[in-house]
Scaffold this motif. Structure first.
Motif, PDB file in Angstrom:
ATOM      1  N   TYR A 119       0.765  -1.250  -0.036  1.00  0.00           N
ATOM      2  CA  TYR A 119       0.120  -0.012   0.081  1.00  0.00           C
ATOM      3  C   TYR A 119       1.031   1.201   0.096  1.00  0.00           C
ATOM      4  O   TYR A 119       2.008   1.515   0.628  1.00  0.00           O
ATOM      5  N   ARG A 120       0.486   2.164  -0.719  1.00  0.00           N
ATOM      6  CA  ARG A 120       0.893   3.652  -0.552  1.00  0.00           C
ATOM      7  C   ARG A 120       0.395   4.224   0.776  1.00  0.00           C
ATOM      8  O   ARG A 120      -0.659   4.139   1.045  1.00  0.00           O
ATOM      9  N   LEU A 121       1.163   4.752   1.303  1.00  0.00           N
ATOM     10  CA  LEU A 121       0.919   5.734   2.556  1.00  0.00           C
ATOM     11  C   LEU A 121       1.309   7.243   2.288  1.00  0.00           C
ATOM     12  O   LEU A 121       2.494   7.504   1.643  1.00  0.00           O
ATOM     13  N   TRP A 216      -6.540   5.017   1.227  1.00  0.00           N
ATOM     14  CA  TRP A 216      -7.072   6.237   0.372  1.00  0.00           C
ATOM     15  C   TRP A 216      -7.024   7.274   1.397  1.00  0.00           C
ATOM     16  O   TRP A 216      -7.478   8.342   0.931  1.00  0.00           O
ATOM     17  N   LYS A 217      -6.608   7.289   2.624  1.00  0.00           N
ATOM     18  CA  LYS A 217      -6.590   8.257   3.610  1.00  0.00           C
ATOM     19  C   LYS A 217      -5.195   8.806   4.108  1.00  0.00           C
ATOM     20  O   LYS A 217      -4.539   8.129   3.827  1.00  0.00           O
ATOM     21  N   TYR A 218      -5.309  10.042   4.548  1.00  0.00           N
ATOM     22  CA  TYR A 218      -4.014  10.678   4.827  1.00  0.00           C
ATOM     23  C   TYR A 218      -3.590   9.705   6.056  1.00  0.00           C
ATOM     24  O   TYR A 218      -4.237   9.236   6.799  1.00  0.00           O
ATOM     25  N   GLY A 219      -2.071   9.816   6.224  1.00  0.00           N
ATOM     26  CA  GLY A 219      -1.529   8.837   7.161  1.00  0.00           C
ATOM     27  C   GLY A 219      -1.910   9.094   8.559  1.00  0.00           C
ATOM     28  O   GLY A 219      -1.780   7.952   9.219  1.00  0.00           O
ATOM     29  N   PRO A 284      -6.481  11.299  -6.506  1.00  0.00           N
ATOM     30  CA  PRO A 284      -7.712  11.168  -5.809  1.00  0.00           C
ATOM     31  C   PRO A 284      -7.479  10.015  -4.935  1.00  0.00           C
ATOM     32  O   PRO A 284      -7.534   9.054  -5.902  1.00  0.00           O
ATOM     33  N   PHE A 285      -7.904   9.935  -3.785  1.00  0.00           N
ATOM     34  CA  PHE A 285      -8.107   8.886  -3.054  1.00  0.00           C
ATOM     35  C   PHE A 285      -6.694   7.999  -2.984  1.00  0.00           C
ATOM     36  O   PHE A 285      -6.538   6.809  -2.983  1.00  0.00           O
TER      37      PHE A 285
END
Ligand SMILES: Nc1nc2c(c(=O)[nH]1)N[C@H]1C(S)=C(S)[C@@H](COP(=O)(O)O)O[C@H]1N2
Ligand SMILES: [Mo]
Length: 305
Positions: A119-121, A216-219, A284-285
């Motif tokens: 996952y991207r953070l 999909w949310k900020y860290g 986005p997301f």
């Protein structure tokens, strides 16, 4: 990019071998051989990896952290969180559910099969990493306590122990650190409770023994060292929103169209690439839009940021 809707992903689906072989080579962990991703969220997560995404080096993942309980500097958690005692550790799941419980971390590990998720953070501070997590869907744990129809949100709390967490002796935040999700966000197959990374037990600075990951949310939504998960009727208070409501919203969906009041969210820096590398475009997301945008259909995401 090849992101599919959760509904399109059959539970029997298997990660394409070229994807997992590449990741196995990168990971070198033993876990890559075991729990491979026959699950809905994992399919979406891997597809979100468009092929060009390489995990951030473990030194960066474990030495560039936000964990204010152990200081405000990026290196502080890697130094000061080592003393945190994470065994035994128990998590209370309570509130609007038919089968509340207290469950130890060892039981959690035994009960819920661990999967890998790359996952991207994306931090609200406009930097990002790519992290190979191990964990399991939060939905599995929530289903086991049988939420009632009144459970519309899920509230999370970090351990409150100023003896062990020296940052809590200062009033940076109203401790303990708290976070929250809407119930549908919490039940989404991409939402993970992480117990490890790079094939290893979760390092303390990354939120051992159990932390939330919502890609999909900020860290800041990914609360660390969780001791309590409550099903609740009303939108819960969250640590950063309570501190600075104009800067940190409850939803905190990654959104390049809504800037933080003090800086742009249109691009980000990849940690490990150096300050001279070209900034990356923020999607986005965080690039998981095809899987999660339907959760927000009809909502004004500028207002509910
Ligand atoms: N309890 C707690 N959880 C927390 C934080 C924190 O200060 N305390 N920081 C958040 C922020 S701002 C980010 S970006 C991520 C960082 O996770 P990482 O250090 O594993 O990359 O953790 C989140 N979870
Ligand atoms: Mo963050």
């Amino acid at each position: 990019m090849l992101i599919r809707k959760p509904a399109d992903i059959a539970p029997s689906e298997i990660t394409p071998p070229e994807v997992w072989r590449r990741r196995r080579d990168l990971l070198k962990g033993t876990l890559a051989l075991a729990g491979l991703a026959a699950l809905p969220g994992a399919g979406a997560a891997l597809s979100a990896d468009d092929g060009g995404e390489t995990p951030t080096a473990i030194e960066h993942i474990t030495q560039y952290n936000n964990f204010y309980e152990f200081g405000a500097g990026k290196r502080d958690p890697s130094i000061h969180a080592q003393a945190l005692v994470t065994r035994p550790w128990s998590i209370r799941i309570d509130g609007e559910c038919e089968a509340p419980r207290e469950i130890g971390i060892e039981d959690i590990l035994a009960r819920y099969p661990q999967e890998e998720r790359l996952y991207r953070l994306r931090c609200v501070e406009a930097w990002a990493m790519v992290i190979p997590w191990q964990g399991f869907p939060l939905a599995s744990l929530l289903k086991d306590v049988r939420p009632t129809s009144r459970a519309r949100y899920v509230a999370f709390e970090t351990l409150h122990d100023p003896e062990q967490m020296p940052g809590q002796r200062r009033g940076v935040l109203d401790w303990p650190y708290r976070e929250g999700l809407r119930i549908d966000e919490a039940m989404h197959p991409l939402t993970l409770l992480a117990t490890g990374l790079y094939g290893e037990t979760l390092p303390n600075q990354n939120g051992a023994p159990l932390r939330l990951v919502v890609p999909w949310k900020y860290g800041f939504k990914s609360i660390k060292s969780i001791v309590r998960i409550s099903l609740v009727e009303n939108q819960p208070v969250t640590a950063w929103n309570a501190r600075q409501p104009g800067e940190y919203g409850f939803y905190a969906n990654v959104n390049p169209a809504v800037d933080h009041p003090r800086w742009s969210q249109k691009t980000h820096r990849m940690i490990g690439e150096g300050l001279l590398a070209k900034p990356r475009e923020t999607l986005p997301f965080n690039g998981y839009g095809e899987a999660v945008a339907p959760l927000y259909a009809g909502m004004d995401l500028r207002r509910f940021f």
